[in-house]
Design a protein around this motif. Structure first.
Motif, PDB file in Angstrom:
ATOM      1  N   SER A 272      13.725   7.069  -0.149  1.00 24.08           N
ATOM      2  CA  SER A 272      12.422   7.726  -0.188  1.00 24.08           C
ATOM      3  C   SER A 272      12.376   8.890   0.781  1.00 24.08           C
ATOM      4  O   SER A 272      11.749   9.921   0.510  1.00 24.08           O
ATOM      5  N   LEU A 273      13.013   8.825   1.926  1.00 25.82           N
ATOM      6  CA  LEU A 273      13.034   9.914   2.899  1.00 25.82           C
ATOM      7  C   LEU A 273      13.745  11.119   2.349  1.00 25.82           C
ATOM      8  O   LEU A 273      13.317  12.270   2.543  1.00 25.82           O
TER       9      LEU A 273
ATOM     10  N   LEU B  52       1.702  15.785  -7.009  1.00 25.69           N
ATOM     11  CA  LEU B  52       2.641  15.048  -7.864  1.00 25.69           C
ATOM     12  C   LEU B  52       3.782  14.440  -7.027  1.00 25.69           C
ATOM     13  O   LEU B  52       4.210  13.298  -7.233  1.00 25.69           O
ATOM     14  N   ALA B  53       4.252  15.267  -6.078  1.00 26.28           N
ATOM     15  CA  ALA B  53       5.313  14.768  -5.197  1.00 26.28           C
ATOM     16  C   ALA B  53       4.818  13.590  -4.361  1.00 26.28           C
ATOM     17  O   ALA B  53       5.533  12.603  -4.140  1.00 26.28           O
ATOM     18  N   ALA B  54       3.565  13.672  -3.878  1.00 30.95           N
ATOM     19  CA  ALA B  54       3.012  12.588  -3.075  1.00 30.95           C
ATOM     20  C   ALA B  54       2.859  11.313  -3.905  1.00 30.95           C
ATOM     21  O   ALA B  54       3.150  10.202  -3.432  1.00 30.95           O
TER      22      ALA B  54
ATOM     23  N   GLY C 136       4.655   7.927  -3.354  1.00 30.83           N
ATOM     24  CA  GLY C 136       3.949   6.654  -3.226  1.00 30.83           C
ATOM     25  C   GLY C 136       4.522   5.586  -4.149  1.00 30.83           C
ATOM     26  O   GLY C 136       4.691   4.439  -3.766  1.00 30.83           O
ATOM     27  N   LEU C 137       4.771   6.117  -5.401  1.00 31.91           N
ATOM     28  CA  LEU C 137       5.371   5.169  -6.345  1.00 31.91           C
ATOM     29  C   LEU C 137       6.737   4.681  -5.855  1.00 31.91           C
ATOM     30  O   LEU C 137       7.075   3.494  -5.956  1.00 31.91           O
ATOM     31  N   LEU C 138       7.492   5.639  -5.292  1.00 32.29           N
ATOM     32  CA  LEU C 138       8.798   5.239  -4.769  1.00 32.29           C
ATOM     33  C   LEU C 138       8.657   4.241  -3.616  1.00 32.29           C
ATOM     34  O   LEU C 138       9.434   3.289  -3.466  1.00 32.29           O
TER      35      LEU C 138
ATOM     36  N   LEU D 183       8.983  -1.042  -1.514  1.00 39.39           N
ATOM     37  CA  LEU D 183       8.390  -2.242  -0.917  1.00 39.39           C
ATOM     38  C   LEU D 183       8.603  -3.474  -1.795  1.00 39.39           C
ATOM     39  O   LEU D 183       8.904  -4.567  -1.311  1.00 39.39           O
ATOM     40  N   THR D 184       8.439  -3.227  -3.128  1.00 39.01           N
ATOM     41  CA  THR D 184       8.681  -4.334  -4.072  1.00 39.01           C
ATOM     42  C   THR D 184      10.129  -4.816  -3.981  1.00 39.01           C
ATOM     43  O   THR D 184      10.411  -6.016  -3.961  1.00 39.01           O
TER      44      THR D 184
END
Length: 309
Positions: free
Chosen positions: A2-3, A69-71, A75-77, A82-83
């Motif tokens: 994600s980073l 969109l990137a945010a 977030g989805l990522l 987290l999942t």
């Protein structure tokens, strides 16, 4: 992961802003260059600036959309990450629990293996002991079998000997019975390995002894209570001479075989050596046991001879 995506989005956003600034600079430079050549440049310059401002506003709007969109993507990522972390954590817990369970099972199996090893060792020792006992018992069985065979042979031999001895005994019994019948016909009676003869006439002690000697015997010698009782039944109430005398030494009673008297069955007060009484008489008085007396040897009485077999 994600980073890295986030850094890429920032990089693209900065790149768009740089392009917009460069386009704006170029437009301004172009307008300044034209301004000195054309008198109507001010109007055109104003129009150009409005267009540039509009274009800049539209670019900002597009950049803002791209940023959102990137945010959202980021977030989805993050949610996915987290999942994934949660799933991995649950799986890690499950694996840890399984590892602990496997470790416990391994420890139990190790203990069982050690116990089985100990049981195997004990069973091996017991098997060896049983093998030794079996060998010893086999040897004892063979020894007993040999002893049994020998004893069986001895038993058979003894049985044969017993049969032979029984036959010999029966034969001897028959011969003895025949001999007793013949002796009985001659006046002899058998008792306790001796033959006894009762006279049918009376003589003095010396003549009575001579008669016994002629018959291959001597006057009776009484050595026991059983023989005393037997003589009492044999004399049939008559007084009889015995082989007892103190003719050699007064008061020292001896039997005709030279043995001294040990146990006597004298009548009370006898022997009294009244007169010349040196010979033993049986049947004095009414007592069936204590009925001996000393009598003169020249008196005439019946007598009993004894012949040892």
């Amino acid at each position: 992961m994600s980073l890295s995506v986030y850094e890429d989005l920032i990089y693209f956003e900065e790149l768009n802003r740089a392009d917009r600034d460069e386009i704006t600079v170029v437009i301004y430079e172009s307008s300044d260059a034209v301004r000195g050549l054309d008198p109507d440049t001010e109007v055109e310059d104003a129009n150009m600036r409005r267009k540039v401002a509009l274009h800049h506003t539209q670019a900002d709007i597009k950049g803002s959309r791209r940023y959102r969109l990137a945010a959202v993507g980021l977030g989805l990522l993050c949610v996915l990450l987290l999942t994934a972390i949660t799933v991995l954590w649950i799986q890690l817990n499950h694996l840890t629990a399984e590892r602990d369970q496997l470790q416990t099972s391994y420890s139990n199996l190790a203990a069982e293996r050690h116990q089985l090893q100990t049981s195997y060792t004990n069973l091996t020792a017991e098997r060896h002991q049983l093998q030794t006992s079996y060998t010893n018992l086999t040897a004892e069985r063979d020894q007993l079998q040999t002893s049994y065979t020998n004893l069986t042979a001895e038993r058979d031999q003894l049985q044969t000997s017993y049969t032979n001895l029984t036959a010999e005994r029966d034969q001897l019994q028959a011969e003895r019975d025949g001999l007793q019948r013949r002796l009985s016909e001659l006046g002899w009676v058998y008792f306790n390995s001796s033959l006894y003869y009762v006279s049918n006439e009376k003589k003095n002690w010396t003549e009575s002894r001579d008669d016994c000697r002629e018959r291959g015997s001597d006057l009776v010698i009484i050595n026991s209570r059983e023989e005393q009782d037997f003589i009492n039944t044999l004399r049939k109430g008559q007084r009889v001479w015995t082989g007892l005398s103190d003719g050699e030494t007064e008061g020292v009673w001896k039997w005709v075989d030279g043995s001294e008297l040990i146990t006597g069955f004298w009548y009370p007060g006898e022997p009294n050596s009244y007169g010349d009484e040196d010979c033993g008489l049986y049947g004095y008085g009414s007592d069936p046991v204590k009925n001996w007396a000393d009598y003169p040897c020249n008196n005439h009485f019946f007598w009993i001879c004894e012949k040892r077999i």
